[in-house]
Structure formats: structure tokens, C-alpha cells
Design a protein around this motif. Structure first.
Motif, PDB file in Angstrom:
ATOM      1  N   GLN A  99       0.761  -1.202  -0.071  1.00  0.00           N
ATOM      2  CA  GLN A  99       0.196  -0.017  -0.024  1.00  0.00           C
ATOM      3  C   GLN A  99       0.932   1.310  -0.011  1.00  0.00           C
ATOM      4  O   GLN A  99       0.457   2.143  -0.521  1.00  0.00           O
ATOM      5  CB  GLN A  99      -1.192   0.048   1.060  1.00  0.00           C
ATOM      6  N   GLU A 100       1.930   1.005   0.590  1.00  0.00           N
ATOM      7  CA  GLU A 100       2.868   2.411   0.671  1.00  0.00           C
ATOM      8  C   GLU A 100       3.369   2.809  -0.764  1.00  0.00           C
ATOM      9  O   GLU A 100       3.443   3.870  -1.276  1.00  0.00           O
ATOM     10  CB  GLU A 100       4.270   1.945   1.581  1.00  0.00           C
ATOM     11  N   CYS A 101       3.539   1.682  -1.592  1.00  0.00           N
ATOM     12  CA  CYS A 101       4.078   1.585  -3.067  1.00  0.00           C
ATOM     13  C   CYS A 101       2.927   2.460  -3.683  1.00  0.00           C
ATOM     14  O   CYS A 101       3.094   3.376  -4.412  1.00  0.00           O
ATOM     15  CB  CYS A 101       4.348   0.254  -3.520  1.00  0.00           C
ATOM     16  N   ARG A 129       9.625   7.668 -13.936  1.00  0.00           N
ATOM     17  CA  ARG A 129       9.223   7.334 -12.709  1.00  0.00           C
ATOM     18  C   ARG A 129       9.494   6.350 -11.869  1.00  0.00           C
ATOM     19  O   ARG A 129       9.965   6.418 -10.784  1.00  0.00           O
ATOM     20  CB  ARG A 129       7.833   7.288 -12.580  1.00  0.00           C
ATOM     21  N   HIS A 130      10.099   5.211 -12.606  1.00  0.00           N
ATOM     22  CA  HIS A 130      10.690   3.781 -12.234  1.00  0.00           C
ATOM     23  C   HIS A 130      12.124   4.509 -11.800  1.00  0.00           C
ATOM     24  O   HIS A 130      12.425   3.975 -10.545  1.00  0.00           O
ATOM     25  CB  HIS A 130      10.680   2.788 -13.297  1.00  0.00           C
ATOM     26  N   ASN A 131      12.825   5.252 -12.564  1.00  0.00           N
ATOM     27  CA  ASN A 131      13.934   5.598 -12.072  1.00  0.00           C
ATOM     28  C   ASN A 131      13.911   6.504 -10.717  1.00  0.00           C
ATOM     29  O   ASN A 131      14.734   6.548  -9.903  1.00  0.00           O
ATOM     30  CB  ASN A 131      14.826   6.320 -13.105  1.00  0.00           C
ATOM     31  N   GLN A 132      12.874   7.399 -10.681  1.00  0.00           N
ATOM     32  CA  GLN A 132      12.435   8.333  -9.488  1.00  0.00           C
ATOM     33  C   GLN A 132      12.382   7.085  -8.226  1.00  0.00           C
ATOM     34  O   GLN A 132      13.216   7.388  -7.145  1.00  0.00           O
ATOM     35  CB  GLN A 132      11.272   8.976  -9.700  1.00  0.00           C
ATOM     36  N   VAL A 133      11.527   6.136  -8.421  1.00  0.00           N
ATOM     37  CA  VAL A 133      11.535   5.110  -7.512  1.00  0.00           C
ATOM     38  C   VAL A 133      12.871   4.437  -6.929  1.00  0.00           C
ATOM     39  O   VAL A 133      13.097   4.366  -5.861  1.00  0.00           O
ATOM     40  CB  VAL A 133      10.384   3.785  -7.644  1.00  0.00           C
ATOM     41  N   ASN A 134      13.663   4.056  -8.143  1.00  0.00           N
ATOM     42  CA  ASN A 134      14.751   3.521  -7.855  1.00  0.00           C
ATOM     43  C   ASN A 134      15.781   4.327  -6.921  1.00  0.00           C
ATOM     44  O   ASN A 134      16.499   3.865  -6.261  1.00  0.00           O
ATOM     45  CB  ASN A 134      15.742   3.057  -8.989  1.00  0.00           C
ATOM     46  N   GLN A 172      20.365   3.751 -11.728  1.00  0.00           N
ATOM     47  CA  GLN A 172      19.436   4.731 -12.821  1.00  0.00           C
ATOM     48  C   GLN A 172      19.505   3.929 -13.865  1.00  0.00           C
ATOM     49  O   GLN A 172      20.731   3.617 -14.384  1.00  0.00           O
ATOM     50  CB  GLN A 172      19.984   6.046 -12.928  1.00  0.00           C
ATOM     51  N   TRP A 173      18.754   3.406 -14.609  1.00  0.00           N
ATOM     52  CA  TRP A 173      18.577   2.371 -15.535  1.00  0.00           C
ATOM     53  C   TRP A 173      18.026   3.037 -16.934  1.00  0.00           C
ATOM     54  O   TRP A 173      17.036   3.972 -16.882  1.00  0.00           O
ATOM     55  CB  TRP A 173      17.474   1.373 -15.100  1.00  0.00           C
ATOM     56  N   PRO A 174      18.463   2.670 -18.122  1.00  0.00           N
ATOM     57  CA  PRO A 174      19.512   1.578 -18.468  1.00  0.00           C
ATOM     58  C   PRO A 174      20.959   1.964 -18.142  1.00  0.00           C
ATOM     59  O   PRO A 174      21.342   3.124 -18.297  1.00  0.00           O
ATOM     60  CB  PRO A 174      19.447   1.339 -19.880  1.00  0.00           C
TER      61      PRO A 174
HETATM   62  P1  FAD Z   1      12.816  -3.275  -9.917  1.00  0.00           P
HETATM   63  O1  FAD Z   1      12.857  -1.778  -9.558  1.00  0.00           O
HETATM   64  O2  FAD Z   1      11.474  -3.983  -9.582  1.00  0.00           O
HETATM   65  O3  FAD Z   1      12.902  -3.239 -11.581  1.00  0.00           O
HETATM   66  C1  FAD Z   1      12.748  -4.618 -12.356  1.00  0.00           C
HETATM   67  C2  FAD Z   1      13.609  -4.210 -13.576  1.00  0.00           C
HETATM   68  O4  FAD Z   1      13.071  -3.428 -14.448  1.00  0.00           O
HETATM   69  C3  FAD Z   1      15.249  -4.226 -13.372  1.00  0.00           C
HETATM   70  O5  FAD Z   1      15.793  -5.414 -12.976  1.00  0.00           O
HETATM   71  C4  FAD Z   1      15.645  -3.610 -14.543  1.00  0.00           C
HETATM   72  O6  FAD Z   1      15.987  -4.670 -15.430  1.00  0.00           O
HETATM   73  C5  FAD Z   1      14.203  -2.682 -15.326  1.00  0.00           C
HETATM   74  N1  FAD Z   1      14.329  -1.484 -14.541  1.00  0.00           N
HETATM   75  C6  FAD Z   1      14.776  -0.948 -13.561  1.00  0.00           C
HETATM   76  N2  FAD Z   1      14.659   0.452 -13.828  1.00  0.00           N
HETATM   77  C7  FAD Z   1      13.895   0.626 -14.776  1.00  0.00           C
HETATM   78  C8  FAD Z   1      13.455   1.784 -15.574  1.00  0.00           C
HETATM   79  N3  FAD Z   1      13.773   2.895 -14.849  1.00  0.00           N
HETATM   80  N4  FAD Z   1      12.646   1.661 -16.772  1.00  0.00           N
HETATM   81  C9  FAD Z   1      12.718   0.762 -17.298  1.00  0.00           C
HETATM   82  N5  FAD Z   1      13.110  -0.705 -16.676  1.00  0.00           N
HETATM   83  C10 FAD Z   1      13.607  -0.530 -15.567  1.00  0.00           C
HETATM   84  N6  FAD Z   1       9.352  -0.834  -2.915  1.00  0.00           N
HETATM   85  C11 FAD Z   1       9.386  -0.020  -1.879  1.00  0.00           C
HETATM   86  O7  FAD Z   1      10.038  -0.479  -0.978  1.00  0.00           O
HETATM   87  N7  FAD Z   1       8.773   1.106  -1.753  1.00  0.00           N
HETATM   88  C12 FAD Z   1       7.908   1.795  -2.575  1.00  0.00           C
HETATM   89  O8  FAD Z   1       7.386   2.969  -2.548  1.00  0.00           O
HETATM   90  C13 FAD Z   1       7.668   0.974  -3.951  1.00  0.00           C
HETATM   91  N8  FAD Z   1       7.139   1.540  -4.707  1.00  0.00           N
HETATM   92  C14 FAD Z   1       6.663   0.660  -5.904  1.00  0.00           C
HETATM   93  C15 FAD Z   1       5.804   1.342  -6.896  1.00  0.00           C
HETATM   94  C16 FAD Z   1       5.447   0.140  -8.032  1.00  0.00           C
HETATM   95  C17 FAD Z   1       4.225   0.744  -9.107  1.00  0.00           C
HETATM   96  C18 FAD Z   1       6.033  -1.221  -8.034  1.00  0.00           C
HETATM   97  C19 FAD Z   1       5.720  -1.994  -9.246  1.00  0.00           C
HETATM   98  C20 FAD Z   1       6.968  -1.513  -7.058  1.00  0.00           C
HETATM   99  C21 FAD Z   1       7.262  -0.635  -6.106  1.00  0.00           C
HETATM  100  N9  FAD Z   1       8.082  -1.018  -5.058  1.00  0.00           N
HETATM  101  C22 FAD Z   1       8.447  -0.301  -4.163  1.00  0.00           C
HETATM  102  C23 FAD Z   1       9.111  -2.131  -5.290  1.00  0.00           C
HETATM  103  C24 FAD Z   1      10.513  -1.892  -5.807  1.00  0.00           C
HETATM  104  O9  FAD Z   1      10.057  -0.766  -6.899  1.00  0.00           O
HETATM  105  C25 FAD Z   1      11.056  -2.974  -6.600  1.00  0.00           C
HETATM  106  O10 FAD Z   1       9.951  -3.547  -7.355  1.00  0.00           O
HETATM  107  C26 FAD Z   1      11.490  -4.076  -5.671  1.00  0.00           C
HETATM  108  O11 FAD Z   1      12.429  -3.502  -4.654  1.00  0.00           O
HETATM  109  C27 FAD Z   1      12.443  -5.178  -6.331  1.00  0.00           C
HETATM  110  O12 FAD Z   1      13.368  -4.292  -7.067  1.00  0.00           O
HETATM  111  P2  FAD Z   1      14.420  -4.881  -8.233  1.00  0.00           P
HETATM  112  O13 FAD Z   1      15.771  -4.779  -7.952  1.00  0.00           O
HETATM  113  O14 FAD Z   1      13.756  -6.162  -8.776  1.00  0.00           O
HETATM  114  O15 FAD Z   1      14.092  -3.975  -9.608  1.00  0.00           O
END
Ligand code: FAD
Length: 265
Positions: free
Chosen positions: A169-171, A199-204, A221-223
């Protein structure tokens, strides 16, 4: 689980087994916490089913299942759907219908160094990047669904799915904040691909160093430059993205030819 062996994989590829495991988890585990779907929840699930049935670049048996699920949802005049009915359809036996979704949870590109790391959230990001890229590559795919003509349709569906069903839910709250702030600026299917990427990079960036980070998969910061050198540039000594190159890279990375069938059974 922990007893399973590490699976070799290539970071420059997307794995179908991650996408299918993600769909399995979404349909058979995440959704199961909602006994009946009605009202906004049902509408959100129907839109989600539409987007995946039309855009998921999957194996024929899985696409058939998603299409059958959608036809069934659309044809039902019901205002409430019990989750068990959805589960029955999802568990339909291949021998009868030719449709099938494995119930194995198997992570490859999304495997973590511990069972609680990566997995489903990773596959959900992967699924949504794949879907935004498919929508940009095949702009007619959503014709006659009610979701055509809106470059935001896939992202809005994702936003509502995350807000309604995603277990974290925090996500959901974080994602909703980002969506409120800037989603309305998206004007094209290409911009939708780039919006989700940035936005995914912002989360990363926010999660870098957090407890949920897998030490074997540090948030970046991906790729990264090894995946796409041309995506990175320097201006006045500062790093900048070349967004045109990033867009081409995403459209290659998340497109069918780059989705490996390895490890699917
Ligand atoms: P992930 O971030 O899950 O990425 C998966 C794969 O996508 C990567 O291995 C890479 O191949 C690719 N990738 C990476 N960055 C990008 C990019 N910018 N664009 C395209 N592809 C990319 N976790 C929390 O603790 N707090 C949160 O607030 C939170 N919010 C989230 C919101 C959403 C919508 C989702 C789906 C997940 C959220 N998560 C959150 C989980 C977190 O973002 C990761 O999914 C989790 O920590 C696993 O990380 P990971 O290393 O597998 O890579």
C-alpha cells in the motif's frame, strides 16, 4: 524458494517466465484477497484484463486464457463477480480449451538473493514497461475496447490496478503521488513509455540503500551505460539522458524479440 538453484540469466533480456509468474501471482494470489469484485474494483479489473488481453506479447496458450477471461468479463451482465469464478476460469484445463497459465512461481530476471526480495514487484514493473511499449509499437491494438484514442489508457489502468489491488500500500501511495503530479502531461504513446521509465528511476533513486534493496541487485538509474551507452550524455560536466535514445532502447528491450522463452515449461 531458497532450495532452488540460481538461474543464469542475461540482464539485457526480458524473461517470459517472469512475466507469466507475475500474471500467475496477480490472478491467483493478489486478487484472491478480494472475495467479490464490484463497482470501481470490477471496472479496474476489467480494464486491466482488457489491457493484458490486447497487449500481452505472450505465448498462444497464455494469450488465449487472457482473451477468454476478457470475453467472459465483458459478456457477463453481473454487477458483482465472485473471485472464485475468476479462479475457475484461470484454472481451466489446457486439454479442454488450449488455454493455460502455469501455477509455478519461478523468477529468473527477477530472482532475488533471498526469497523475500525482488520477485513479484519486479515482474509487475517488467509487465507494465512491456505493456506501455507494446501500446506504442501497436497503436491499434486497443481499437474498439473503449481504451483507444487515449495515450494514457495503459498508465491509468496501471495506476488504478496499483491503487486498488497491489499488496504494497505504501507503494500505491507513492505511485499515486507521482501520477497526480505529472501523468496529465503525457500526450502520446511514446511519452507514456518515457513517463513510466522516468518514474521508475525516481523510485529506484528513493529506494537506493533501503532495506528492500537486494544487495546483489543494487538500485541504479537504468539503463546503465553497459546496457545503453548512447542513452548517457554529459552536458557541462553533468550527466544527462538522451531521451530519444532511451525511447529506442526501451522499445527494443521490452519488445517481443527481446523476450526470452528460456526456463518456460
Ligand atoms: P525493480 O525496480 O523491480 O525493476 C525490475 C527490472 O526493471 C530491473 O531489474 C531492470 O531490468 C528494469 N528497470 C529498472 N529500472 C527501470 C526503469 N527506470 N525503466 C525501465 N526498466 C527498468 N518498494 C518500496 O520499498 N517502496 C515503494 O514505494 C515502492 N513502490 C513501488 C511502486 C510500484 C508501482 C511497483 C511496481 C513497485 C514498487 N516497489 C516499492 C518495489 C520496488 O520498486 C522494486 O520492484 C523491488 O524493490 C524489487 O526491485 P528490483 O531490484 O527487482 O528492481
Amino acid at each position: 524458494g531458497t532450495t532452488e538453484m540460481w538461474k543464469e540469466f542475461d540482464k539485457s533480456k526480458v524473461y517470459m517466465v517472469d512475466l507469466e509468474s507475475g500474471l500467475h501471482y496477480l490472478l491467483r494470489v493478489e486478487l484472491a484477497s478480494h472475495q467479490t469484485l464490484e463497482g470501481e474494483e470490477l471496472k479496474t479489473f476489467k480494464d486491466f484484463a482488457t489491457v493484458v488481453a490486447k497487449l500481452f506479447p505472450g505465448r498462444p496458450s497464455v494469450v488465449k486464457l487472457l482473451e477468454t477471461l476478457l470475453e467472459w468479463l465483458v459478456s457477463l451482465p453481473l454487477e458483482r463477480i465472485p473471485y472464485d469464478a475468476i479462479l475457475d476460469l484461470v484454472n481451466n484445463k489446457m486439454s479442454i480449451s488450449g488455454m493455460y497459465l502455469s501455477d509455478r512461481l519461478q523468477w529468473v530476471g527477477c530472482q532475488g538473493s533471498r526469497p523475500e526480495l525482488r520477485g513479484y514487484p519486479c515482474s509487475l514493473w517488467t509487465l507494465f514497461h512491456t505493456l506501455t511499449v507494446q501500446a506504442a509499437l501497436r497503436p491499434d491494438a486497443l481499437a474498439n475496447t473503449g481504451l483507444e484514442d487515449d495515450p494514457l489508457a495503459v498508465l491509468q489502468t496501471m495506476r488504478r490496478y496499483i491503487g486498488t489491488f497491489f499488496g504494497c500500500q505504501e507503494c500505491g501511495r507513492h505511485f499515486e503521488e507521482m501520477a497526480k503530479e505529472s501523468l496529465s502531461q503525457v500526450r502520446s504513446l511514446d511519452q507514456a513509455v518515457l513517463w513510466l521509465w522516468s518514474r521508475h528511476n525516481q523510485v529506484n533513486n528513493r529506494l537506493s540503500g533501503a532495506l528492500s534493496e537486494d544487495p546483489r541487485f543494487p538500485k541504479t538509474q537504468w539503463p546503465t551505460p553497459d546496457l545503453c551507452p548512447a542513452c548517457h550524455e554529459e552536458k557541462d560536466g553533468l550527466h544527462v539522458w538522451n531521451e530519444e535514445r532511451v525511447l529506442s532502447f526501451l522499445k527494443q528491450h521490452y519488445a517481443s524479440p527481446n523476450i526470452s522463452p528460456r526456463y518456460t515449461s
